[in-house]
Design a protein around this motif. Structure first.
Motif, PDB file in Angstrom:
ATOM      1  N   ASP A  51       0.643  -1.222   0.072  1.00  0.00           N
ATOM      2  CA  ASP A  51       0.112  -0.130  -0.118  1.00  0.00           C
ATOM      3  C   ASP A  51       0.791   1.412  -0.132  1.00  0.00           C
ATOM      4  N   ALA A  52       2.072   1.408   0.740  1.00  0.00           N
ATOM      5  CA  ALA A  52       2.748   2.197   0.773  1.00  0.00           C
ATOM      6  C   ALA A  52       3.509   2.600  -0.632  1.00  0.00           C
ATOM      7  N   ILE A  53       3.779   1.631  -1.452  1.00  0.00           N
ATOM      8  CA  ILE A  53       4.335   1.733  -2.847  1.00  0.00           C
ATOM      9  C   ILE A  53       3.195   2.279  -3.678  1.00  0.00           C
ATOM     10  N   ARG A  54       2.063   1.604  -3.506  1.00  0.00           N
ATOM     11  CA  ARG A  54       0.674   2.217  -4.362  1.00  0.00           C
ATOM     12  C   ARG A  54       0.731   3.678  -4.097  1.00  0.00           C
ATOM     13  N   ASN A  55       0.654   4.221  -2.754  1.00  0.00           N
ATOM     14  CA  ASN A  55       0.212   5.489  -2.414  1.00  0.00           C
ATOM     15  C   ASN A  55       1.503   6.400  -3.120  1.00  0.00           C
ATOM     16  N   MET A  56       2.787   6.027  -3.114  1.00  0.00           N
ATOM     17  CA  MET A  56       3.902   6.828  -3.471  1.00  0.00           C
ATOM     18  C   MET A  56       3.719   6.814  -4.881  1.00  0.00           C
ATOM     19  N   ARG A  57       3.540   5.640  -5.719  1.00  0.00           N
ATOM     20  CA  ARG A  57       3.252   5.914  -7.178  1.00  0.00           C
ATOM     21  C   ARG A  57       2.255   6.895  -7.690  1.00  0.00           C
ATOM     22  N   LYS A  58       1.169   6.624  -6.980  1.00  0.00           N
ATOM     23  CA  LYS A  58       0.000   7.445  -7.372  1.00  0.00           C
ATOM     24  C   LYS A  58       0.387   8.881  -7.215  1.00  0.00           C
ATOM     25  N   GLU A  59       1.165   9.562  -6.137  1.00  0.00           N
ATOM     26  CA  GLU A  59       1.327  10.754  -5.797  1.00  0.00           C
ATOM     27  C   GLU A  59       2.553  11.482  -6.663  1.00  0.00           C
ATOM     28  N   PHE A  60       3.449  10.490  -6.564  1.00  0.00           N
ATOM     29  CA  PHE A  60       4.623  10.828  -7.464  1.00  0.00           C
ATOM     30  C   PHE A  60       4.913   9.915  -8.621  1.00  0.00           C
ATOM     31  N   PRO A  61       4.346  10.076  -9.760  1.00  0.00           N
ATOM     32  CA  PRO A  61       4.422   8.854 -10.879  1.00  0.00           C
ATOM     33  C   PRO A  61       5.841   9.006 -11.392  1.00  0.00           C
ATOM     34  N   GLU A  62       6.674  10.018 -11.446  1.00  0.00           N
ATOM     35  CA  GLU A  62       8.074  10.033 -11.903  1.00  0.00           C
ATOM     36  C   GLU A  62       8.981   9.429 -11.078  1.00  0.00           C
ATOM     37  N   MET A  63       8.634   9.118  -9.701  1.00  0.00           N
ATOM     38  CA  MET A  63       9.661   8.460  -8.971  1.00  0.00           C
ATOM     39  C   MET A  63      10.143   7.338  -9.468  1.00  0.00           C
ATOM     40  N   LEU A  64      11.350   6.790  -8.950  1.00  0.00           N
ATOM     41  CA  LEU A  64      11.735   5.564  -9.366  1.00  0.00           C
ATOM     42  C   LEU A  64      11.549   4.701  -8.318  1.00  0.00           C
ATOM     43  N   ILE A  65      10.851   3.751  -8.151  1.00  0.00           N
ATOM     44  CA  ILE A  65      10.198   3.080  -6.970  1.00  0.00           C
ATOM     45  C   ILE A  65      10.599   1.429  -7.125  1.00  0.00           C
ATOM     46  N   GLY A  66      11.353   0.982  -6.099  1.00  0.00           N
ATOM     47  CA  GLY A  66      11.736  -0.515  -6.341  1.00  0.00           C
ATOM     48  C   GLY A  66      10.968  -1.149  -5.096  1.00  0.00           C
ATOM     49  N   ALA A  67      10.700  -2.460  -5.137  1.00  0.00           N
ATOM     50  CA  ALA A  67      10.149  -3.298  -3.862  1.00  0.00           C
ATOM     51  C   ALA A  67      11.270  -3.962  -3.464  1.00  0.00           C
ATOM     52  N   GLY A  68      11.635  -3.776  -1.983  1.00  0.00           N
ATOM     53  CA  GLY A  68      12.822  -4.508  -1.397  1.00  0.00           C
ATOM     54  C   GLY A  68      12.589  -5.932  -0.778  1.00  0.00           C
ATOM     55  N   THR A  69      13.550  -6.580  -0.143  1.00  0.00           N
ATOM     56  CA  THR A  69      13.171  -7.776   0.593  1.00  0.00           C
ATOM     57  C   THR A  69      12.311  -8.689   0.263  1.00  0.00           C
ATOM     58  N   VAL A  70      12.033  -8.797  -1.292  1.00  0.00           N
ATOM     59  CA  VAL A  70      10.858  -9.612  -1.918  1.00  0.00           C
ATOM     60  C   VAL A  70      11.509 -11.062  -1.950  1.00  0.00           C
ATOM     61  N   LEU A  71      10.626 -12.023  -1.079  1.00  0.00           N
ATOM     62  CA  LEU A  71      10.924 -13.392  -1.086  1.00  0.00           C
ATOM     63  C   LEU A  71      10.265 -14.586  -1.758  1.00  0.00           C
ATOM     64  N   THR A  72       9.100 -13.860  -2.136  1.00  0.00           N
ATOM     65  CA  THR A  72       7.903 -14.943  -2.683  1.00  0.00           C
ATOM     66  C   THR A  72       7.462 -14.440  -4.004  1.00  0.00           C
ATOM     67  N   LYS A  73       7.030 -15.585  -4.645  1.00  0.00           N
ATOM     68  CA  LYS A  73       5.940 -15.026  -6.074  1.00  0.00           C
ATOM     69  C   LYS A  73       5.001 -14.124  -5.693  1.00  0.00           C
ATOM     70  N   GLU A  74       4.265 -14.311  -4.470  1.00  0.00           N
ATOM     71  CA  GLU A  74       3.135 -13.819  -4.072  1.00  0.00           C
ATOM     72  C   GLU A  74       3.609 -12.112  -3.947  1.00  0.00           C
ATOM     73  N   GLN A  75       4.800 -11.797  -3.440  1.00  0.00           N
ATOM     74  CA  GLN A  75       5.280 -10.496  -3.178  1.00  0.00           C
ATOM     75  C   GLN A  75       5.751  -9.857  -4.190  1.00  0.00           C
ATOM     76  N   VAL A  76       6.156 -10.451  -5.331  1.00  0.00           N
ATOM     77  CA  VAL A  76       6.267  -9.974  -6.450  1.00  0.00           C
ATOM     78  C   VAL A  76       5.120  -9.545  -7.167  1.00  0.00           C
ATOM     79  N   ASP A  77       3.854 -10.216  -7.214  1.00  0.00           N
ATOM     80  CA  ASP A  77       2.644  -9.782  -7.684  1.00  0.00           C
ATOM     81  C   ASP A  77       2.247  -8.718  -7.066  1.00  0.00           C
ATOM     82  N   GLU A  78       2.258  -8.597  -5.750  1.00  0.00           N
ATOM     83  CA  GLU A  78       1.869  -7.411  -5.003  1.00  0.00           C
ATOM     84  C   GLU A  78       2.702  -6.202  -5.503  1.00  0.00           C
ATOM     85  N   ALA A  79       3.953  -6.361  -5.498  1.00  0.00           N
ATOM     86  CA  ALA A  79       4.593  -5.115  -5.846  1.00  0.00           C
ATOM     87  C   ALA A  79       4.603  -4.809  -7.178  1.00  0.00           C
TER      88      ALA A  79
END
Length: 207
Positions: A51-79
């Motif tokens: 949700d934090a990524i989603r909020n940041m992406r919506k408010e700042f569309p030009e930011m470079l945003i990565g998802a860290g500490t991704v351990l599972t396929k499910e987290q990949v999908d969420e990201a």
């Protein structure tokens, strides 16, 4: 990946963030953008990450945003669903790497020895996270790896204002991940001005 590499190289430092309240992503993003660091690696160490990524992406569309500490396929999908530009994992998991490749999202997996670098290269990867950087030998280890392997690195783990210049001096280092400019207590206490000053100092250090 080359486009991501260009962006990482231009930024030089990527804030690695554990955020507990997704609503904090907007003022946090503003503090980063306003002080010259339009990027973030939001780690999946908290339940608020997607949700934090989603909020940041919506408010700042030009930011470079990565998802860290991704351990599972499910987290990949969420990201991906939240709108990330790239995935970062602490270690090298071939299953996660392959899944990201199938999904068409860039992944920067963690490695810290020759065998892992070779396994990553075997899967076509040429941009890797060096983690944990300082406990794994720091700059000396990176120099040894760079002498053998034609890959780029993003060191994370123990990188600080005091040693980031040593890492960035290596041609193989695109950027460094760091937490010192985004401390958890300042985020939790919503001290955005104080955090902004740390961000500004970090940007000034690497320019």
């Amino acid at each position: 990946m080359s486009n991501l590499n260009d962006k990482l190289a231009a930024l030089k430092v990527i804030p690695v963030i554990a955020i507990k309240d997704a609503e904090d992503a907007i003022p946090l993003g503003k503090a980063l953008v306003d002080n010259g660091m339009p990027c973030a690696e939001i780690t999946f160490r908290t339940e608020a990450a997607a949700d934090a990524i989603r909020n940041m992406r919506k408010e700042f569309p030009e930011m470079l945003i990565g998802a860290g500490t991704v351990l599972t396929k499910e987290q990949v999908d969420e990201a991906i669903d939240a709108g990330v530009d790239f995935i970062v994992s602490p270690g090298f998991n071939p299953t996660t790497v392959k899944y990201c490749q199938e999904k068409g999202v860039a992944i920067v997996p963690g490695v810290n020895n020759p065998s892992l670098v070779e396994q990553a290269m075997e899967m076509g990867l040429r941009t890797l996270k060096f983690f944990p950087a300082e406990p794994s030998g720091g700059v000396s280890m990176l120099k040894a790896l760079t002498a053998v392997y034609p890959v780029k690195f993003m060191p994370t783990g123990g990188v600080s204002l005091g040693n980031i210049d040593d890492y960035l001096a290596l041609p193989s280092v695109l950027a460094c991940g760091g937490t010192w400019m985004v401390p958890g207590d300042l985020i939790d206490n919503k001290q955005w001005d104080e955090l902004g000053l740390l961000v500004k100092d970090a940007v000034a250090k690497v320019q």
